[in-house]
Design an enzyme around this catalytic site. Structure first.
Site, PDB file in Angstrom:
ATOM      1  N   ILE A 194      45.393  33.319  43.945  1.00 39.12           N
ATOM      2  CA  ILE A 194      45.244  32.909  42.824  1.00 39.12           C
ATOM      3  C   ILE A 194      46.552  31.930  42.373  1.00 39.12           C
ATOM      4  O   ILE A 194      47.714  32.605  42.423  1.00 39.12           O
ATOM      5  CB  ILE A 194      44.840  33.877  41.616  1.00 39.12           C
ATOM      6  CG1 ILE A 194      44.587  33.084  40.199  1.00 39.12           C
ATOM      7  CG2 ILE A 194      45.842  34.780  41.550  1.00 39.12           C
ATOM      8  CD1 ILE A 194      43.921  33.900  39.153  1.00 39.12           C
ATOM      9  N   SER A 195      46.454  30.500  42.140  1.00 40.35           N
ATOM     10  CA  SER A 195      47.473  29.635  41.944  1.00 40.35           C
ATOM     11  C   SER A 195      48.262  29.990  40.646  1.00 40.35           C
ATOM     12  O   SER A 195      47.613  30.772  39.641  1.00 40.35           O
ATOM     13  CB  SER A 195      46.950  28.290  41.674  1.00 40.35           C
ATOM     14  OG  SER A 195      46.464  27.708  42.939  1.00 40.35           O
ATOM     15  N   GLN A 196      49.695  29.716  40.349  1.00 45.53           N
ATOM     16  CA  GLN A 196      50.131  29.936  39.288  1.00 45.53           C
ATOM     17  C   GLN A 196      49.550  29.379  38.004  1.00 45.53           C
ATOM     18  O   GLN A 196      49.170  28.096  38.541  1.00 45.53           O
ATOM     19  CB  GLN A 196      51.782  29.865  39.571  1.00 45.53           C
ATOM     20  CG  GLN A 196      52.114  28.368  39.800  1.00 45.53           C
ATOM     21  CD  GLN A 196      53.538  28.333  40.152  1.00 45.53           C
ATOM     22  OE1 GLN A 196      53.743  28.550  41.332  1.00 45.53           O
ATOM     23  NE2 GLN A 196      54.551  28.166  39.315  1.00 45.53           N
TER      24      GLN A 196
END
EC number: 2.1.1.77
Length: 213
Positions: free
Chosen positions: A60-62
């Protein structure tokens, strides 16, 4: 840890400090609780500005990258958006607060099933998730006003460019999968495409075909 008022304030401050300034994007990210999309031992770090592992070897991207990519799309309330790479579903949930309709595809059946469950729990009725080969886009729903790709390609994929409406915008990480990539903003005009480099990023590679997991 809960997404309470103090946590939200710190979360939004971190986003602004990284350049996320669009009021609609910030409002969407304030409403969508990232903690709903992070499971297991990493759940307590859901509100930190960092990527986290999820199932199927994905991430999950920042939040700041999610915000900057969303901001670059310049979404209007009437737009139809395609996301390539559903992952946890967090990015699609953000998009759902900004667009009329969101279609999201992923090659991992498990990720799509888990994301659908969260969308349903959050009552996000304008998001549709598919298990599909994202490198080919979603031709039967094209053209799209906006396309967001959350996996890195060596070049902006031709099938996706073809599914972008004239006047539309695509945001895609471009570069070799084993190196830092560049986030590219592509705008389609009657006469062709304009390309703008936004920032260095690192994403998993965009792979063809469906996953066997």
């Amino acid at each position: 840890m809960s997404f309470d008022a103090e946590t939200r304030m710190q979360f939004l401050f971190a986003l602004r400090s990284q350049g996320v300034t669009d009021k609609r994007v910030l409002a969407a990210m304030e409403k969508i609780d990232r903690g709903k999309f992070v499971r297991g031992i990493f759940a307590e770090r859901a509100y930190e500005d960092m990527p986290l592992p999820i199932a199927c070897g994905q991430t999950i991207s920042q939040p700041s990258v999610v915000g900057l990519m969303t901001q670059a799309l310049e979404i209007s309330p009437r737009d139809k958006v395609l996301e390539i790479g559903t992952g946890s579903g967090y990015q699609a949930a953000i998009l759902s607060r900004l667009a009329r309709r969101v279609y999201t595809v992923d090659r991992h059946r498990r990720l799509v099933a888990e994301a659908r469950a969260v969308f349903e729990a959050l009552e996000l009725a304008n998001v549709t998730a598919f298990t599909a080969d994202g490198s080919h886009g979603l031709a039967d729903q094209a053209p799209f006003d906006r396309i967001l790709v959350t996996a890195a390609a060596e070049d902006p994929p031709g099938p996706l460019l073809a599914e972008l409406r004239v006047g539309g915008i695509m945001v895609v990480p471009v570069g070799q999968s084993d190196a830092v990539q560049t986030l590219i903003k592509v705008t389609r005009h009657e006469s062709g495409f304009d390309y703008e480099e936004l920032r260095p990023v690192r994403f998993v590679p965009l792979l063809e075909g469906l996953s066997r997991d």
